[in-house]
Design an enzyme around this catalytic site. Structure first.
Site, PDB file in Angstrom:
ATOM      1  N   GLU A   1      34.692  52.801  42.171  1.00  0.00           N
ATOM      2  CA  GLU A   1      35.260  51.863  43.141  1.00  0.00           C
ATOM      3  C   GLU A   1      35.170  52.456  44.543  1.00  0.00           C
ATOM      4  O   GLU A   1      35.270  53.666  44.736  1.00  0.00           O
ATOM      5  CB  GLU A   1      36.726  51.604  42.785  1.00  0.00           C
ATOM      6  CG  GLU A   1      37.457  50.665  43.742  1.00  0.00           C
ATOM      7  CD  GLU A   1      38.938  50.540  43.416  1.00  0.00           C
ATOM      8  OE1 GLU A   1      39.518  49.495  43.767  1.00  0.00           O
ATOM      9  OE2 GLU A   1      39.516  51.474  42.824  1.00  0.00           O
TER      10      GLU A   1
ATOM     11  N   LYS B   1      37.366  42.098  42.814  1.00  0.00           N
ATOM     12  CA  LYS B   1      38.537  42.603  42.095  1.00  0.00           C
ATOM     13  C   LYS B   1      39.656  41.570  42.122  1.00  0.00           C
ATOM     14  O   LYS B   1      40.030  41.052  43.179  1.00  0.00           O
ATOM     15  CB  LYS B   1      38.985  43.911  42.741  1.00  0.00           C
ATOM     16  CG  LYS B   1      40.167  44.598  42.085  1.00  0.00           C
ATOM     17  CD  LYS B   1      40.458  45.908  42.822  1.00  0.00           C
ATOM     18  CE  LYS B   1      41.631  46.662  42.237  1.00  0.00           C
ATOM     19  NZ  LYS B   1      41.903  47.917  42.985  1.00  0.00           N
TER      20      LYS B   1
ATOM     21  N   CYS C   1      39.270  49.056  38.517  1.00  0.00           N
ATOM     22  CA  CYS C   1      40.473  49.867  38.669  1.00  0.00           C
ATOM     23  C   CYS C   1      41.741  49.207  38.127  1.00  0.00           C
ATOM     24  O   CYS C   1      41.935  49.123  36.923  1.00  0.00           O
ATOM     25  CB  CYS C   1      40.620  50.265  40.138  1.00  0.00           C
ATOM     26  SG  CYS C   1      41.724  51.693  40.397  1.00  0.00           S
TER      27      CYS C   1
END
Length: 288
Positions: free
Chosen positions: A47, A130, A171
């Protein structure tokens, strides 16, 4: 594109990304070449591979629309040069070419934390924004408000690759089972979960959560991480992982940056799904 006929090699680039996009791009480009030389079909990065800077005022000039992003352009060129796929864990980009104004702005002006999947010709074949924003106050005193500058995505994304059907997550997404249920329903062979995990949360939950996601999706998980102390003062956990569909750890890169390799055997997916057909046995849970 279907699953490969036999085992396939993948590469993971565990980084300590800094505040200079040019330096980060050079590091990734070098890793692309080394991954291809090492026989990998695809390279995975963490990330925020192109810029990791918690000082948003300092970072703002570097966060541009994807078509103007120099890191993305450099990696696409390197992928084409070396004939290898690259999964960029994520880059910070402007949404729709809009700029941030004021206090990191809100609504339509926020940035995206966006994954890019690049094929061996340098073409972008998939993008994933995300979905879950890291807004937490940790017992250590660390406080993070990702939603202050980033707008969450709203789409589940998969793509066909040389290692099979790849599902994309980033994440903090790892903590939300509903996303992985959707990826499981789409019969993903591999799920990428790039990250910049904090040290406290990493020590507590990193291995546990990644192994759980592999088991519940009966898929390989490739979790490429940021590692070490960064120029902006943060510290990340590292331990980039490759996990098989039974939850076994095939690769753990520890705490130092570097390039790692692992081999994925597609036969393992069929074997696990035959032994434990949880994807087939899944039933809807009634409300109330």
């Amino acid at each position: 594109m279907t699953m490969p006929d036999g085992p396939v090699r993948v590469a993971l680039f565990q980084m300590t990304t800094g505040i200079d996009p040019a330096a980060n791009a050079a590091a990734i480009v070098d890793a692309v070449g080394r991954a291809a030389h090492g026989g990998a079909a695809i390279l995975f990065t963490p990330e925020m591979a192109g810029l990791l800077d918690r000082d948003r005022k300092r970072a703002t000039p570097h966060i541009v629309a994807e078509e103007a992003n120099p890191v993305l352009a450099a990696v696409r060129a390197a992928a084409a040069q070396h004939g290898i796929w690259v999964a960029i864990g994520s880059l910070a980009v402007q949404r729709g070419g809009e700029a941030i104004t004021g206090e990191a702005a809100s609504g339509e002006g926020r940035w995206a934390n966006r994954s890019f999947l690049i094929d061996a010709t340098g073409a972008i074949v998939a993008r994933y924004d995300k979905i879950h924003m890291f807004d937490v106050d940790l017992a250590t005193g660390e406080s993070w408000r990702e939603s202050a500058a980033y707008r969450p995505g709203d789409s589940v994304v998969t793509a066909e690759t040389p290692i099979g059907r790849l599902g994309l997550a980033v994440c903090y997404d790892v903590r939300f089972p509903a996303l992985f249920e959707q990826l499981g329903r789409r019969q993903c062979d591999v799920i990428a979960i790039p990250a910049a995990f904090t040290v406290p949360t990493g020590k507590a939950h990193w291995h546990l959560m990644q192994r759980a996601r592999a088991v519940e999706a009966s898929a390989f998980v490739i979790a490429t991480a940021q590692a070490g102390r960064h120029e902006d003062g943060r510290e990340t956990y590292g331990h980039s992982l490759v996990i098989d569909p039974w939850g076994e750890v095939l690769l753990d890169m520890g705490e130092e940056p570097g390039l790692g390799f692992a081999t994925l055997d597609p036969a393992r997916i069929a074997e696990v799904r035959a032994q434990l057909p949880s994807l087939i046995n899944k039933q809807p849970i009634p409300a109330g």
